[in-house]
Design a protein around this motif. Sequence first.
Motif, PDB file in Angstrom:
ATOM      1  N   TRP A  54     -10.043  41.113  29.969  1.00  0.00           N
ATOM      2  CA  TRP A  54      -9.499  39.764  30.045  1.00  0.00           C
ATOM      3  C   TRP A  54     -10.221  38.916  29.009  1.00  0.00           C
ATOM      4  O   TRP A  54     -11.455  38.930  28.947  1.00  0.00           O
ATOM      5  CB  TRP A  54      -9.741  39.142  31.415  1.00  0.00           C
ATOM      6  CG  TRP A  54      -8.801  39.569  32.492  1.00  0.00           C
ATOM      7  CD1 TRP A  54      -7.769  40.453  32.418  1.00  0.00           C
ATOM      8  CD2 TRP A  54      -8.831  39.110  33.852  1.00  0.00           C
ATOM      9  NE1 TRP A  54      -7.143  40.574  33.628  1.00  0.00           N
ATOM     10  CE2 TRP A  54      -7.771  39.758  34.535  1.00  0.00           C
ATOM     11  CE3 TRP A  54      -9.634  38.214  34.547  1.00  0.00           C
ATOM     12  CZ2 TRP A  54      -7.510  39.547  35.887  1.00  0.00           C
ATOM     13  CZ3 TRP A  54      -9.385  37.989  35.902  1.00  0.00           C
ATOM     14  CH2 TRP A  54      -8.319  38.645  36.558  1.00  0.00           C
ATOM     15  N   GLU A  55      -9.447  38.186  28.204  1.00  0.00           N
ATOM     16  CA  GLU A  55     -10.043  37.241  27.263  1.00  0.00           C
ATOM     17  C   GLU A  55      -9.589  35.834  27.636  1.00  0.00           C
ATOM     18  O   GLU A  55      -8.392  35.578  27.769  1.00  0.00           O
ATOM     19  CB  GLU A  55      -9.620  37.550  25.824  1.00  0.00           C
ATOM     20  CG  GLU A  55     -10.249  36.575  24.821  1.00  0.00           C
ATOM     21  CD  GLU A  55      -9.720  36.722  23.389  1.00  0.00           C
ATOM     22  OE1 GLU A  55     -10.276  36.051  22.495  1.00  0.00           O
ATOM     23  OE2 GLU A  55      -8.751  37.485  23.182  1.00  0.00           O
ATOM     24  N   ILE A  56     -10.541  34.931  27.764  1.00  0.00           N
ATOM     25  CA  ILE A  56     -10.238  33.541  28.095  1.00  0.00           C
ATOM     26  C   ILE A  56     -10.259  32.707  26.822  1.00  0.00           C
ATOM     27  O   ILE A  56     -11.249  32.702  26.090  1.00  0.00           O
ATOM     28  CB  ILE A  56     -11.266  32.975  29.094  1.00  0.00           C
ATOM     29  CG1 ILE A  56     -11.265  33.814  30.382  1.00  0.00           C
ATOM     30  CG2 ILE A  56     -10.953  31.519  29.412  1.00  0.00           C
ATOM     31  CD1 ILE A  56     -12.399  33.468  31.331  1.00  0.00           C
ATOM     32  N   ASP A  73      -6.729  47.644  26.510  1.00  0.00           N
ATOM     33  CA  ASP A  73      -5.597  46.961  27.130  1.00  0.00           C
ATOM     34  C   ASP A  73      -6.052  45.527  27.402  1.00  0.00           C
ATOM     35  O   ASP A  73      -7.044  45.313  28.105  1.00  0.00           O
ATOM     36  CB  ASP A  73      -5.225  47.674  28.435  1.00  0.00           C
ATOM     37  CG  ASP A  73      -4.018  47.047  29.100  1.00  0.00           C
ATOM     38  OD1 ASP A  73      -2.926  47.605  28.986  1.00  0.00           O
ATOM     39  OD2 ASP A  73      -4.178  45.999  29.760  1.00  0.00           O
ATOM     40  N   LEU A  74      -5.325  44.555  26.860  1.00  0.00           N
ATOM     41  CA  LEU A  74      -5.828  43.179  26.846  1.00  0.00           C
ATOM     42  C   LEU A  74      -4.869  42.180  27.480  1.00  0.00           C
ATOM     43  O   LEU A  74      -3.671  42.155  27.163  1.00  0.00           O
ATOM     44  CB  LEU A  74      -6.113  42.751  25.404  1.00  0.00           C
ATOM     45  CG  LEU A  74      -6.590  41.316  25.185  1.00  0.00           C
ATOM     46  CD1 LEU A  74      -7.937  41.069  25.865  1.00  0.00           C
ATOM     47  CD2 LEU A  74      -6.683  41.007  23.690  1.00  0.00           C
ATOM     48  N   THR A  75      -5.417  41.350  28.351  1.00  0.00           N
ATOM     49  CA  THR A  75      -4.707  40.193  28.896  1.00  0.00           C
ATOM     50  C   THR A  75      -5.474  38.946  28.466  1.00  0.00           C
ATOM     51  O   THR A  75      -6.694  38.879  28.645  1.00  0.00           O
ATOM     52  CB  THR A  75      -4.645  40.243  30.431  1.00  0.00           C
ATOM     53  OG1 THR A  75      -3.920  41.407  30.831  1.00  0.00           O
ATOM     54  CG2 THR A  75      -3.953  38.999  30.984  1.00  0.00           C
ATOM     55  N   VAL A  76      -4.768  37.983  27.889  1.00  0.00           N
ATOM     56  CA  VAL A  76      -5.425  36.749  27.458  1.00  0.00           C
ATOM     57  C   VAL A  76      -4.915  35.581  28.299  1.00  0.00           C
ATOM     58  O   VAL A  76      -3.751  35.549  28.708  1.00  0.00           O
ATOM     59  CB  VAL A  76      -5.198  36.460  25.961  1.00  0.00           C
ATOM     60  CG1 VAL A  76      -5.749  37.594  25.109  1.00  0.00           C
ATOM     61  CG2 VAL A  76      -3.725  36.213  25.641  1.00  0.00           C
ATOM     62  N   LEU A 115      -5.144  38.702  39.034  1.00  0.00           N
ATOM     63  CA  LEU A 115      -5.923  39.763  39.671  1.00  0.00           C
ATOM     64  C   LEU A 115      -5.095  40.473  40.732  1.00  0.00           C
ATOM     65  O   LEU A 115      -5.088  41.711  40.819  1.00  0.00           O
ATOM     66  CB  LEU A 115      -7.181  39.158  40.301  1.00  0.00           C
ATOM     67  CG  LEU A 115      -8.138  40.125  40.998  1.00  0.00           C
ATOM     68  CD1 LEU A 115      -8.966  40.885  39.973  1.00  0.00           C
ATOM     69  CD2 LEU A 115      -9.064  39.367  41.946  1.00  0.00           C
ATOM     70  N   GLU A 116      -4.386  39.687  41.536  1.00  0.00           N
ATOM     71  CA  GLU A 116      -3.563  40.255  42.602  1.00  0.00           C
ATOM     72  C   GLU A 116      -2.423  41.100  42.059  1.00  0.00           C
ATOM     73  O   GLU A 116      -2.074  42.145  42.622  1.00  0.00           O
ATOM     74  CB  GLU A 116      -2.995  39.134  43.484  1.00  0.00           C
ATOM     75  CG  GLU A 116      -4.058  38.411  44.310  1.00  0.00           C
ATOM     76  CD  GLU A 116      -3.513  37.160  44.980  1.00  0.00           C
ATOM     77  OE1 GLU A 116      -2.297  36.881  44.822  1.00  0.00           O
ATOM     78  OE2 GLU A 116      -4.287  36.456  45.659  1.00  0.00           O
TER      79      GLU A 116
END
Length: 288
Positions: A54-56, A73-76, A115-116
């Motif tokens: 996760w990148e904020i 694998d990236l979620t921003v 997250l859920e």
Amino acid sequence: MNHPDYNSSAALKQILDANGFSMQKKFGQNFLINADARTKLIDSLEIDDSSTVWEIGPGLGAMTSEILERGADLTVFEIDRGFASLISQFFNDYNKKNKFRIVEGDVLKTWKKQLESAGQPSRLFGNLPYNIAATIIADTIENNIRFDKCVFTVQKEVALRMAAKPDTDDYSSFSVLCQWAYDVKPLMDLSGANFWPKPNVDSRAVVMTKKEDFPGCKSPATFVKMQRALFSSRRKTVRNNLSGFLKNNDLAVECLNEAGIDIMKRAEVLSIPELLKLSDIIFEKTGK
């Protein structure tokens, strides 16, 4: 769509101007234009093609690009709609491969839902403004969410608080939370000249590695509430603060004596093992 030159403030400004965007102080937006520093940050994250990250606050994607190039694998999480729209174009190929996704909005309001729906990643990363840094770190720890490794670039004063030792000015409830859950180590200091726009404060990159012996207490919920209460009024003694927390002065004195803690001490001189022991005693006596 071609990426801008992430090392050039002029190039970054040009792409913002071309799209009618501007930097917004309320979001704490500053781009790291030092390529060597970016590489060092991602190296410290220790990722490969099996990593989930996760990148904020990806901004225009300088760090995002480095992470994706290493196969993760990236979620921003991006609060600025303009930036979100640009990086969705920059990294469209990764999106098609299902290696990249954007969660728009305030991360403090969206991380739990993500997250859920998608599960917990192994890494958390970001260049974070002061208010977001303290809140997101505390929120995740208090919700029993710990990442294998976190790498944050924060204002130096925040980094000092994260790693502060007992009986120092920077030692606080936030210090206790961070060091309870993670081993906290500084990576490097970054002056304002490493960023565009140039901030008026120095920054420090911090690496947080998940502790294996966490939580080290019988009730994490009790520990979190208790240690926050002990630091709530720094000028008061632990007896006074604990009496307020327990709503019982005699019980507070009893717990402190059993823990071997001088009732006239203040919270900022107590070590984490001392606080954990006190928390266990309180939980044993109150069940909450």
